[in-house]
Design a protein around this motif. Structure first.
Motif, short mmCIF file in Angstrom:
data_model
loop_
_atom_site.label_atom_id
_atom_site.label_comp_id
_atom_site.label_asym_id
_atom_site.label_seq_id
_atom_site.Cartn_x
_atom_site.Cartn_y
_atom_site.Cartn_z
N LEU A 313 0.81 -1.22 0.00
CA LEU A 313 0.00 0.00 0.00
C LEU A 313 0.84 1.27 0.00
O LEU A 313 0.48 2.26 -0.62
N PHE A 314 1.96 1.28 0.73
CA PHE A 314 2.64 2.53 1.03
C PHE A 314 4.06 2.67 0.49
O PHE A 314 4.50 3.79 0.24
N GLN A 315 4.79 1.58 0.33
CA GLN A 315 6.23 1.72 0.08
C GLN A 315 6.54 2.12 -1.36
O GLN A 315 6.71 1.29 -2.25
N SER A 316 6.62 3.40 -1.57
CA SER A 316 7.08 3.97 -2.83
C SER A 316 7.43 5.41 -2.58
O SER A 316 7.05 5.99 -1.55
N GLY A 317 8.17 6.01 -3.49
CA GLY A 317 8.53 7.41 -3.32
C GLY A 317 9.29 7.65 -2.03
O GLY A 317 10.35 7.05 -1.78
N ARG A 318 8.74 8.48 -1.16
CA ARG A 318 9.41 8.88 0.07
C ARG A 318 9.11 7.96 1.25
O ARG A 318 9.55 8.21 2.36
N PHE A 319 8.33 6.92 1.03
CA PHE A 319 8.02 5.94 2.09
C PHE A 319 8.98 4.77 1.95
O PHE A 319 8.96 4.05 0.96
N THR A 320 9.83 4.56 2.95
CA THR A 320 10.96 3.63 2.83
C THR A 320 10.68 2.29 3.51
O THR A 320 9.68 2.11 4.21
N GLU A 321 11.62 1.34 3.34
CA GLU A 321 11.50 0.02 3.95
C GLU A 321 11.44 0.08 5.48
O GLU A 321 10.60 -0.60 6.10
N PRO A 322 12.28 0.89 6.16
CA PRO A 322 12.12 1.00 7.63
C PRO A 322 10.74 1.52 8.02
O PRO A 322 10.19 1.09 9.05
N ASP A 323 10.18 2.44 7.23
CA ASP A 323 8.83 2.91 7.52
C ASP A 323 7.83 1.75 7.46
O ASP A 323 6.90 1.65 8.28
N THR A 324 8.03 0.85 6.49
CA THR A 324 7.15 -0.31 6.37
C THR A 324 7.23 -1.21 7.59
O THR A 324 6.21 -1.69 8.11
N ILE A 325 8.46 -1.45 8.08
CA ILE A 325 8.64 -2.35 9.23
C ILE A 325 7.98 -1.76 10.48
O ILE A 325 7.31 -2.48 11.23
N PHE A 326 8.15 -0.47 10.72
CA PHE A 326 7.51 0.14 11.89
C PHE A 326 5.99 0.15 11.75
O PHE A 326 5.26 -0.02 12.74
N THR A 327 5.50 0.34 10.53
CA THR A 327 4.05 0.27 10.30
C THR A 327 3.53 -1.12 10.63
O THR A 327 2.45 -1.28 11.22
N TRP A 328 4.29 -2.14 10.26
CA TRP A 328 3.93 -3.53 10.59
C TRP A 328 3.82 -3.70 12.11
O TRP A 328 2.88 -4.30 12.61
N GLY A 329 4.80 -3.16 12.84
CA GLY A 329 4.75 -3.27 14.30
C GLY A 329 3.50 -2.62 14.88
O GLY A 329 2.87 -3.16 15.79
N ILE A 330 3.15 -1.45 14.35
CA ILE A 330 1.95 -0.75 14.84
C ILE A 330 0.70 -1.56 14.50
O ILE A 330 -0.23 -1.68 15.31
N LEU A 331 0.67 -2.16 13.30
CA LEU A 331 -0.46 -3.01 12.92
C LEU A 331 -0.57 -4.24 13.81
O LEU A 331 -1.67 -4.64 14.22
N ALA A 332 0.58 -4.85 14.11
CA ALA A 332 0.58 -6.03 14.98
C ALA A 332 0.02 -5.66 16.36
O ALA A 332 -0.74 -6.43 16.96
N GLY A 333 0.37 -4.48 16.85
CA GLY A 333 -0.18 -4.04 18.12
C GLY A 333 -1.68 -3.84 18.05
O GLY A 333 -2.42 -4.20 18.98
#
Length: 494
Positions: A313-333
Motif C-alpha cells: 500500500l505505502f512503500q514507494s517514493g518517500r516511504f521507505t522500507e524502515p517505515d514499512t517495518i515500523f508500520t507492521w509493528g503498529i499493525l501487529a499491536g
C-alpha cells in the motif's frame, strides 16, 4: 500521501496527520457516531409507525440545529487553533508546529461539511439506503488523490500538504451534495426549522448528550495516542496515521457496516419487553458471528503479514522500507484489540436501539482511563526498559489500546446480558475461526518466505490471496455457516 509526503524523512506528514486529527474531532463528535446513535432510533421508529410527516419535521429540525451548532464550532475552532496544538502535539515545535496550525485552520470547515453529510447518512440508513451513504465519501478521497497526483511532482512537501488540505475541504462538500437529492426525495415533509418544541426532537437531543460525551471520551483516547506519539522520534505520528488507515478497514467494512445496518432494524423492533429482548438477542448474536468471521482473519493477517500489506500500500517514493517495518509493528499491536473493538460497536448499537446511551458512556470512560495509563507505560518507558528503539513505542500505543478495548467489550457484554439474556460468540466457533486463520497465516508466511522477489503488488496478491483461499477453504470444510452463506451469495451473483 505516503508516496508524496513520506513519513520519517520530513515534517509534512507528521504535521498533516496531526492537523487532520483536530477538526476530525468535530466530525466524530457531531457526525455519524453520535448523530446516528441518537437520531436513527427515533427516526426509524417513527417510520415503522408510519408517522412520515412527523419524521420529516423531526429530521429537518435536527438538520437546522446541527448546522447552526457546527458553524459556530468551526469558527471557534479556527480562532483557537494555536492554543489546541500544545494540547494534542506537545512534541511539535518550530516549523512543524507552525505548519500544523496552518493546516488545521484550513481543514476545520471541511469537518463541518462532513457533519451535514452524516445527517444525510442518518436519514438514508433509516430508510435502508446504505450504499449511497457509504460510497459518497469516496468522492472526498478522489479529490485528495487528484491533488496529490496533480501537484505531487511539482511542489515541495510543505506546500503540497497545504494544497492537500484545501483539496480535502473541497472534496468534503461532494458527499453532501451527492446524498442530498435522495434525502429530499425520501422526506418530502422535511422542513429546515430549529423546532425544539417537538417532543421527538427533544428526545433526540436528550439522547445525543450522553452519546456526544461517550464519543468525546473515545476521541480523547485517540488524542492521547497522538500526544504520546508526538513525543516519540519524528515520523511516528505519520506512521501511526498510516497504520490506522489499514486498521480502520476491517473495522469499517465489518464492525461499522454491520452495526450501521443493524441499528435501524433493532430500533424498529416492536412488541412487549420479552419480545423485544428476544429479537434483539437473535439479531445481535447473528451480527457478532458475521463480524468475527471476517475480523479474526484480519487480525491474524495484521500480526503475521503486516509488512506485506504495508509494503504493497505505502512503500514507494518517500516511504521507505524502515517505515514499512515500523508500520507492521503498529499493525501487529492493533491486532490485539481488533476483535473487541468491532464486536463492541455492535453491542453499543444494541444499547442505542434500547435508547440507553449512558451505559456505553460509562464503559467508554473506563476504556480511556486504561488507554491513558497503559499507553504511557507501553510507549514511553517500556522501549527503554527493553533496550529497543524508542520508535517501537508507537506499537505499544496500539497494543495498550487493544487491552483497554477488551475490557470495555467485556463490560458492555456483561451488562447487556443481564438485560436481554445471554449473548456472545460460542467458544467452539471462535476456536474454529482462529484455527483456520492461524493455518492460513502459516501457509501464507511460508509462501512469503519462499516466493522470489517481485513487484510489491504481485507479491502481496500472491501471499494474501493464498491466505484468503486457505482460510475460506478451511472454514468451508469445517462447515462454518457464515462461510457457506458467503459462498452461496457469491455464486448467486456470478
Amino acid at each position: 500521501m505516503a508516496r508524496y509526503l513520506g513519513a520519517t524523512s520530513g515534517i509534512a506528514a507528521d504535521a498533516f496527520m496531526a492537523a487532520f486529527k483536530i477538526p476530525n474531532l468535530l466530525q466524530n463528535l457531531f457526525g455519524e457516531g453520535a448523530l446516528s446513535a441518537s437520531f436513527i432510533p427515533v427516526y426509524s421508529n417513527l417510520l415503522a409507525r408510519n408517522e412520515r410527516e412527523e419524521a420529516g419535521r423531526v429530521a429537518g429540525a435536527v438538520a437546522a440545529i446541527l448546522a447552526f451548532v457546527t458553524a459556530v464550532l468551526v469558527l471557534l475552532g479556527v480562532l483557537i487553533t494555536p492554543y489546541l496544538i500544545p494540547l494534542i502535539a506537545p512534541g511539535f515545535t518550530g516549523e512543524k508546529r507552525d505548519l500544523t496550525i496552518a493546516l488545521t485552520r484550513v481543514l476545520f470547515p471541511g469537518a463541518g461539511i462532513f457533519v451535514l453529510a452524516s445527517w444525510c447518512l442518518g436519514v438514508l440508513n433509516s430508510h435502508r439506503r446504505f450504499f449511497l451513504s457509504y460510497v459518497a465519501p469516496a468522492l472526498w478521497n478522489v479529490a485528495m488523490i487528484g491533488a496529490l497526483v496533480g501537484f505531487g511532482g511539482r511542489q515541495d512537501r510543505i506546500t503540497l500538504a497545504v494544497t492537500l488540505a484545501w483539496a480535502s475541504v473541497a472534496g468534503a462538500g461532494l458527499p453532501f451534495l451527492l446524498q442530498l437529492p435522495t434525502v429530499l426525495h425520501l422526506g418530502p415533509g422535511l422542513r429546515l426549522s430549529p423546532d425544539y418544541s417537538r417532543a421527538n426532537v427533544r428526545r433526540i437531543l436528550t439522547n445525543f448528550t450522553p452519546v456526544f460525551f461517550s464519543r468525546g471520551v473515545v476521541q480523547v483516547s485517540t488524542y492521547i495516542d497522538q500526544l504520546l506519539a508526538s513525543l516519540l522520534p519524528q515520523g511516528m505520528v505519520a506512521l501511526l496515521g498510516y497504520a490506522t488507515t489499514i486498521y480502520t478497514l476491517p473495522v469499517s467494512l465489518f464492525g461499522m457496516a454491520i452495526s450501521a445496518a443493524e441499528l435501524p432494524e433493532m430500533s424498529s423492533v416492536l412488541g412487549d419487553e420479552p419480545e423485544v429482548a428476544t429479537m434483539l438477542r437473535v439479531r445481535l448474536n447473528a451480527g457478532l458471528r458475521r463480524i468475527a468471521f471476517f475480523v479474526i482473519p484480519s487480525g491474524a493477517a495484521f500480526l503475521v503479514l503486516g509488512d506485506v500489506i504495508a509494503r504493497a500500500l505505502f512503500q514507494s517514493g518517500r516511504f521507505t522500507e524502515p517505515d514499512t517495518i515500523f508500520t507492521w509493528g503498529i499493525l501487529a499491536g492493533s491486532a490485539v484489540g481488533l476483535l473487541a473493538s468491532t464486536l463492541g460497536r455492535l453491542y453499543s448499537s444494541t444499547y442505542y436501539a434500547l435508547h440507553d446511551t449512558r451505559t456505553p458512556l460509562r464503559f467508554a470512560i473506563v476504556r480511556v482511563v486504561l488507554t491513558t495509563a497503559l499507553g504511557y507505560l507501553f510507549a514511553i518507558p517500556l522501549p527503554g526498559m527493553l533496550g529497543i528503539d524508542s520508535r517501537w513505542g508507537a506499537a505499544g500505543l496500539t497494543a495498550s489500546a487493544g487491552i483497554a478495548g477488551w475490557i470495555e467489550f467485556l463490560l458492555l457484554r456483561s451488562r447487556l446480558n443481564r438485560r436481554i439474556g445471554d449473548t456472545g460468540l460460542p467458544r467452539q466457533y471462535v476456536g474454529l475461526l482462529w484455527l483456520s486463520a492461524a493455518a492460513a497465516a502459516a501457509v501464507a508466511f511460508l509462501i512469503r518466505r519462499e516466493l522470489p522477489a517481485t513487484h510489491r503488488f504481485v507479491f502481496a496478491l500472491v501471499v494474501l490471496g493464498a491466505f484468503a483461499l486457505v482460510y475460506g477453504g478451511l472454514t468451508l470444510a469445517l462447515r462454518i455457516p457464515e462461510s457457506r452463506a458467503l459462498l452461496a451469495r457469491v455464486s448467486r451473483r456470478q
